[in-house]
Write a protein that holds these residues in place. Structure first.
Motif: not given
Length: 232
Positions: A52-54, A66-80, A132-139
């Protein structure tokens, strides 16, 4: 040491050198047969990996990060939350590149592009579309690659390698029979590599019909080069 003893030593050394040269010459003149062997094993993929590319663009690197870190945290949390184990999430690769715009007077730098790769692996094939649907909605901006892979089947290549050796032996015996000669012992053997082709599914192809995206079977190949001695 006497002159006689020295002469005897020199003659012994010369005899040894001559013997070595003769042995090397005989070995070089031996009749050999070289063959290639290939073996293959079919395996069924039981997992998938996706990158996945952010990405963020702007003038200030600190704000982009800062924005990238926020998107990353949201994506990782969703994956977990979806059951992807933390050890199967890799997010260390970061790229920072200058961004350019083309103006009448020439190319000019206009800020930066900061991107981060997140690679995940999962054995739950039934939920990859929801992932895939979920991560595309989270940055996540885009999906770089999606591969079906076979985990826990490390001996598949070993079985393919054994089959490749057997194939090489059969090839040598077939040639020998046609030439009316006899195959002897193995003189040399080397592994010439193999390949594990895995189908790549792009996101746009998957979006067309998720229900038809099946992993199927994959072919694992191994190749060897073998040299046999021909019995005189």
């Amino acid at each position: 040491m006497s002159i006689h003893s020295k002469s005897k030593t020199v003659l012994t050394a010369l005899a040894f050198v001559a013997s070595s040269l003769i042995s090397s010459h005989v070995l070089a003149d031996e009749a050999l047969i070289h063959v290639n062997g290939m073996g293959a094993v079919e395996v069924t993929p039981n997992a998938y990996t996706v990158t996945l590319i952010l990405e963020e663009e702007g003038a200030t690197v600190s704000k982009l990060n800062a924005q990238l870190e926020a998107d990353l945290r949201s994506t990782v949390q969703f994956l977990l939350e979806q059951g992807i184990e933390q050890k199967n999430i890799q997010s260390m690769q970061v790229r920072l590149n200058p961004r350019y715009v083309h103006l009448p007077e020439g190319r000019k730098q206009d800020g930066f592009t900061l991107s981060r790769d997140v690679t995940i692996t999962s054995t739950n094939l039934a939920t990859y579309d929801a992932i895939l649907d979920g991560v595309l909605k989270r940055g996540v901006d885009r999906i770089q690659q999606f591969d079906f892979i076979a985990l826990g089947q490390h001996n598949a290549y070993e079985r393919a390698l054994i089959a490749a050796v057997k194939d090489a032996k059969q090839r040598a015996q077939l040639l020998a029979k046609e030439l009316q000669i006899e195959v002897g012992e193995v003189v040399a053997i080397s592994e010439s590599g193999g390949n594990m082709p895995i189908p790549v599914m792009r996101a746009e192809m998957m979006a067309k019909d998720m229900s038809m995206s099946l992993p199927g079977q994959e072919r694992i190949e191994a190749r060897v080069n073998v040299t046999f001695k021909i019995v005189q």
